[in-house]
Design a protein around this motif. Structure first.
Motif, PDB file in Angstrom:
ATOM      1  N   GLU A 105       0.861  -9.381 -30.262  1.00  0.00           N
ATOM      2  CA  GLU A 105       1.351 -10.754 -30.185  1.00  0.00           C
ATOM      3  C   GLU A 105       0.241 -11.758 -29.856  1.00  0.00           C
ATOM      4  O   GLU A 105       0.074 -12.742 -30.556  1.00  0.00           O
ATOM      5  CB  GLU A 105       2.458 -10.859 -29.125  1.00  0.00           C
ATOM      6  CG  GLU A 105       3.766 -10.195 -29.549  1.00  0.00           C
ATOM      7  CD  GLU A 105       4.360 -10.834 -30.808  1.00  0.00           C
ATOM      8  OE1 GLU A 105       4.328 -12.071 -30.901  1.00  0.00           O
ATOM      9  OE2 GLU A 105       4.824 -10.090 -31.695  1.00  0.00           O
ATOM     10  N   CYS A 106      -0.527 -11.489 -28.758  1.00  0.00           N
ATOM     11  CA  CYS A 106      -1.485 -12.512 -28.310  1.00  0.00           C
ATOM     12  C   CYS A 106      -2.929 -12.067 -28.478  1.00  0.00           C
ATOM     13  O   CYS A 106      -3.848 -12.836 -28.192  1.00  0.00           O
ATOM     14  CB  CYS A 106      -1.206 -12.898 -26.855  1.00  0.00           C
ATOM     15  SG  CYS A 106      -1.705 -11.650 -25.652  1.00  0.00           S
ATOM     16  N   GLY A 107      -3.158 -10.811 -28.899  1.00  0.00           N
ATOM     17  CA  GLY A 107      -4.515 -10.342 -29.144  1.00  0.00           C
ATOM     18  C   GLY A 107      -5.271  -9.943 -27.889  1.00  0.00           C
ATOM     19  O   GLY A 107      -6.422  -9.511 -27.962  1.00  0.00           O
ATOM     20  N   HIS A 108      -4.635 -10.067 -26.716  1.00  0.00           N
ATOM     21  CA  HIS A 108      -5.288  -9.680 -25.464  1.00  0.00           C
ATOM     22  C   HIS A 108      -5.760  -8.215 -25.561  1.00  0.00           C
ATOM     23  O   HIS A 108      -5.031  -7.360 -26.041  1.00  0.00           O
ATOM     24  CB  HIS A 108      -4.283  -9.836 -24.311  1.00  0.00           C
ATOM     25  CG  HIS A 108      -4.856  -9.515 -22.969  1.00  0.00           C
ATOM     26  ND1 HIS A 108      -5.769 -10.325 -22.338  1.00  0.00           N
ATOM     27  CD2 HIS A 108      -4.649  -8.456 -22.137  1.00  0.00           C
ATOM     28  CE1 HIS A 108      -6.096  -9.793 -21.173  1.00  0.00           C
ATOM     29  NE2 HIS A 108      -5.430  -8.659 -21.024  1.00  0.00           N
ATOM     30  N   ALA A 109      -7.002  -7.963 -25.107  1.00  0.00           N
ATOM     31  CA  ALA A 109      -7.566  -6.608 -25.240  1.00  0.00           C
ATOM     32  C   ALA A 109      -7.689  -5.939 -23.879  1.00  0.00           C
ATOM     33  O   ALA A 109      -8.094  -6.580 -22.901  1.00  0.00           O
ATOM     34  CB  ALA A 109      -8.927  -6.697 -25.906  1.00  0.00           C
ATOM     35  N   ILE A 110      -7.339  -4.663 -23.811  1.00  0.00           N
ATOM     36  CA  ILE A 110      -7.548  -3.900 -22.574  1.00  0.00           C
ATOM     37  C   ILE A 110      -8.145  -2.534 -22.924  1.00  0.00           C
ATOM     38  O   ILE A 110      -8.157  -2.125 -24.089  1.00  0.00           O
ATOM     39  CB  ILE A 110      -6.253  -3.712 -21.742  1.00  0.00           C
ATOM     40  CG1 ILE A 110      -5.192  -2.902 -22.516  1.00  0.00           C
ATOM     41  CG2 ILE A 110      -5.677  -5.027 -21.281  1.00  0.00           C
ATOM     42  CD1 ILE A 110      -4.021  -2.482 -21.633  1.00  0.00           C
ATOM     43  N   ALA A 111      -8.613  -1.830 -21.878  1.00  0.00           N
ATOM     44  CA  ALA A 111      -9.233  -0.517 -22.092  1.00  0.00           C
ATOM     45  C   ALA A 111      -8.183   0.506 -22.504  1.00  0.00           C
ATOM     46  O   ALA A 111      -6.994   0.356 -22.211  1.00  0.00           O
ATOM     47  CB  ALA A 111      -9.923  -0.071 -20.807  1.00  0.00           C
ATOM     48  N   LEU A 112      -8.647   1.551 -23.173  1.00  0.00           N
ATOM     49  CA  LEU A 112      -7.752   2.643 -23.565  1.00  0.00           C
ATOM     50  C   LEU A 112      -7.116   3.262 -22.332  1.00  0.00           C
ATOM     51  O   LEU A 112      -7.792   3.472 -21.323  1.00  0.00           O
ATOM     52  CB  LEU A 112      -8.547   3.715 -24.327  1.00  0.00           C
ATOM     53  CG  LEU A 112      -9.059   3.280 -25.694  1.00  0.00           C
ATOM     54  CD1 LEU A 112     -10.155   4.227 -26.184  1.00  0.00           C
ATOM     55  CD2 LEU A 112      -7.906   3.236 -26.702  1.00  0.00           C
ATOM     56  N   GLY A 113      -5.844   3.529 -22.395  1.00  0.00           N
ATOM     57  CA  GLY A 113      -5.117   4.120 -21.280  1.00  0.00           C
ATOM     58  C   GLY A 113      -3.679   4.323 -21.692  1.00  0.00           C
ATOM     59  O   GLY A 113      -3.286   3.907 -22.788  1.00  0.00           O
ATOM     60  N   PRO A 114      -2.867   4.956 -20.846  1.00  0.00           N
ATOM     61  CA  PRO A 114      -1.471   5.200 -21.209  1.00  0.00           C
ATOM     62  C   PRO A 114      -0.603   3.953 -21.010  1.00  0.00           C
ATOM     63  O   PRO A 114       0.291   3.935 -20.184  1.00  0.00           O
ATOM     64  CB  PRO A 114      -1.059   6.350 -20.291  1.00  0.00           C
ATOM     65  CG  PRO A 114      -1.971   6.250 -19.130  1.00  0.00           C
ATOM     66  CD  PRO A 114      -3.223   5.570 -19.569  1.00  0.00           C
ATOM     67  N   HIS A 115      -0.932   2.903 -21.744  1.00  0.00           N
ATOM     68  CA  HIS A 115      -0.221   1.630 -21.634  1.00  0.00           C
ATOM     69  C   HIS A 115       0.418   1.302 -22.966  1.00  0.00           C
ATOM     70  O   HIS A 115      -0.106   1.675 -24.015  1.00  0.00           O
ATOM     71  CB  HIS A 115      -1.180   0.500 -21.289  1.00  0.00           C
ATOM     72  CG  HIS A 115      -2.163   0.850 -20.236  1.00  0.00           C
ATOM     73  ND1 HIS A 115      -1.787   1.131 -18.948  1.00  0.00           N
ATOM     74  CD2 HIS A 115      -3.506   1.001 -20.282  1.00  0.00           C
ATOM     75  CE1 HIS A 115      -2.873   1.429 -18.236  1.00  0.00           C
ATOM     76  NE2 HIS A 115      -3.916   1.363 -19.032  1.00  0.00           N
ATOM     77  N   TYR A 116       1.494   0.548 -22.918  1.00  0.00           N
ATOM     78  CA  TYR A 116       2.146   0.189 -24.182  1.00  0.00           C
ATOM     79  C   TYR A 116       2.551  -1.280 -24.244  1.00  0.00           C
ATOM     80  O   TYR A 116       2.860  -1.784 -25.304  1.00  0.00           O
ATOM     81  CB  TYR A 116       3.354   1.081 -24.443  1.00  0.00           C
ATOM     82  CG  TYR A 116       4.441   1.004 -23.383  1.00  0.00           C
ATOM     83  CD1 TYR A 116       4.280   1.635 -22.159  1.00  0.00           C
ATOM     84  CD2 TYR A 116       5.618   0.313 -23.619  1.00  0.00           C
ATOM     85  CE1 TYR A 116       5.252   1.575 -21.183  1.00  0.00           C
ATOM     86  CE2 TYR A 116       6.600   0.243 -22.642  1.00  0.00           C
ATOM     87  CZ  TYR A 116       6.415   0.879 -21.436  1.00  0.00           C
ATOM     88  OH  TYR A 116       7.383   0.801 -20.467  1.00  0.00           O
TER      89      TYR A 116
END
Ligand SMILES: Cc1ncc(COP(=O)(O)O)c(C=O)c1O
Ligand SMILES: [Zn+2]
Length: 429
Positions: free
Chosen positions: A33-44
């Motif tokens: 939706e907003c393109g915000h980037a985060i590190a790889l992890g068990p997030h959804y």
């Protein structure tokens, strides 16, 4: 490229250090939706806007020859998936590279000149779900998860239970308690932790999210490791293009429950174009639903982006998701490509199953009956161009949903073992 990355593990387990290359060429997670980037992890879910996260990559140059030299399963595309280079060394179900069949008889019956069936019923647990589960299993392994779990409309539970058994990881699978008996047995043979929940899929899904929030170290394949899981469906798109001789079809018809598969087939086609593995050309994507659970089709026909959740009531139980997570993206893709989303009645689902069986010798489950029935309806309503090359995906196996057609077919005659009696039936004529 993913160097050692710090990821936040599911509630309570704190930070986990991922090994080098744990997710191949994936570089992080980014919000749709907003393109915000985060590190790889068990997030959804995006921490900024709660939008769905998906995998971002820095793909290397990949050639057709490299892919063709790979194994006859989804790992031939491992450079394009969030999995490590040594993925084949870890026990998994090795799904994929299923047949793409020229469907001449069905094409003639429907008046489509050039029709193909991508037959995913031949996967290890007889649905396309083995693809997504193989990618989720890799993620669960890399995150050090101790339980491999899912809420499911049936096929996913079968795939998770089998893959967990083979990988030696504890599985717990949750299904609606009114599911077809064969789908229950096809999970329970692999795991002693099949949980039948009194409620529909959306209730089961809610329960799974709650458990994921409470319990440490659980990888719910389609909840907290959903971004990794969903990427597995891209392999359907890669295979179809490769099996057509590195070419995209003009039209493709795909069943829709959560809508994940349809969005990932489109993503696969776009990636192949960007990587120069196929020529850029227009293609139309069509979504198929059963009328008794057709929130995406209803929104498509109403010309709106707002998907109203429904309470499912259809024999196509594998597609019975009343609140589809990727529904809005399905609408966007089908509209953008010039396709459509269509739905059919349960009677037409049954007819779709028999049509595919009697023209091509493929026994599909209710999801495939829905897809073939919708294909027929798209032709009859002039929404599909019969002169264009068309692929229809059969995502599951009819032996799991016998009840859907058991009352519609059976012996033409029950007779004494005598030639005279047989001849009298007229079946020899
Ligand atoms: C046989 C079959 N086909 C299609 C689907 C739809 O998949 P998605 O949820 O990715 O839309 C499912 C989902 O469970 C399924 O079991
Ligand atoms: Zn966001």
């Amino acid at each position: 490229m993913s160097a050692v990355t710090t990821a936040i593990a599911p509630t309570g387990t704190g930070a986990t250090t991922l090994r080098e290359g744990a997710f191949g060429h994936a570089t992080g997670l980014s919000c749709r939706e907003c393109g915000h980037a985060i590190a790889l992890g068990p997030h959804y879910a995006c921490p900024e806007c709660f939008g769905p996260l998906e995998i971002a990559y820095d793909f290397p140059a990949v050639t057709r020859e490299q892919i063709e030299a790979g194994p006859a399963n989804i790992w031939r595309y491992k450079a394009l998936l969030p999995v490590p280079a040594d993925i084949e060394q870890s026990p998994n179900m090795e799904p994929g590279f299923t047949r793409l069949l020229k469907a001449g008889n069905l094409g003639r019956e429907l008046g489509i000149d050039n029709l193909w069936v991508k037959d995913d019923s031949t996967n290890p647990t007889h649905s396309f779900k083995d693809r997504v589960v193989a990618c989720a299993l890799s993620a669960a392994r890399e995150f050090g998860s101790k339980v491999f779990a899912c809420p499911s409309t049936g096929n996913l539970a079968n795939a998770v239970a089998a893959a967990g058994a083979r990988a030696g990881i504890k599985t717990v699978v949750f299904i609606p308690s009114n599911l077809e008996r064969a789908k229950q047995v096809n999970s329970a043979v692999y795991t002693d932790s099949l949980v039948a929940v009194d409620g529909n899929y959306d209730d089961v899904n809610k329960l799974a999210s709650e458990i994921a929030g409470e319990e440490d170290g659980w990888a719910f394949v389609n909840v907290n490791v959903r971004p990794y899981y969903a990427e597995g469906s891209k392999t359907l798109g890669y295979e179809i293009a490769e099996q057509l001789g590195w070419r995209l079809p003009d039209q493709i018809v795909i069943p829709v429950a959560s809508g994940s598969q349809l969005t990932k087939v489109d993503k696969a086609f776009q990636e192949l174009i960007k990587l120069g593995l196929v020529e850029d050309k227009p293609y139309k994507v069509f979504g198929a639903q059963a009328t008794g659970c057709s929130p995406v089709s209803v929104a498509y026909k109403a010309g709106t982006d707002a998907i109203r959740p429904v309470k499912p009531d259809t024999i196509a139980k594998s597609l019975a998701i009343g609140n589809p997570a990727d529904g809005i993206y399905v609408l966007d893709i089908c509209r953008r490509t010039g396709g459509a989303v269509e739905d059919i009645t349960d009677e037409q689902v049954r007819e779709g199953i028999l049509l595919l069986a009697r023209t091509e010798g493929i026994f599909t489950e209710t999801a495939g009956g829905t897809t073939v029935g919708v294909l027929k309806k798209l032709v009859e309503t002039g929404q599909l161009d019969t002169s264009l090359e068309t692929v229809v995906i059969n995502t599951g196996m009819g032996l799991k949903t016998l009840d859907a057609v058991a009352d519609s077919v059976g012996p033409a005659a029950t007779i004494a073992p005598s030639y005279a009696v047989f001849a009298a039936t007229g079946l020899a004529d």
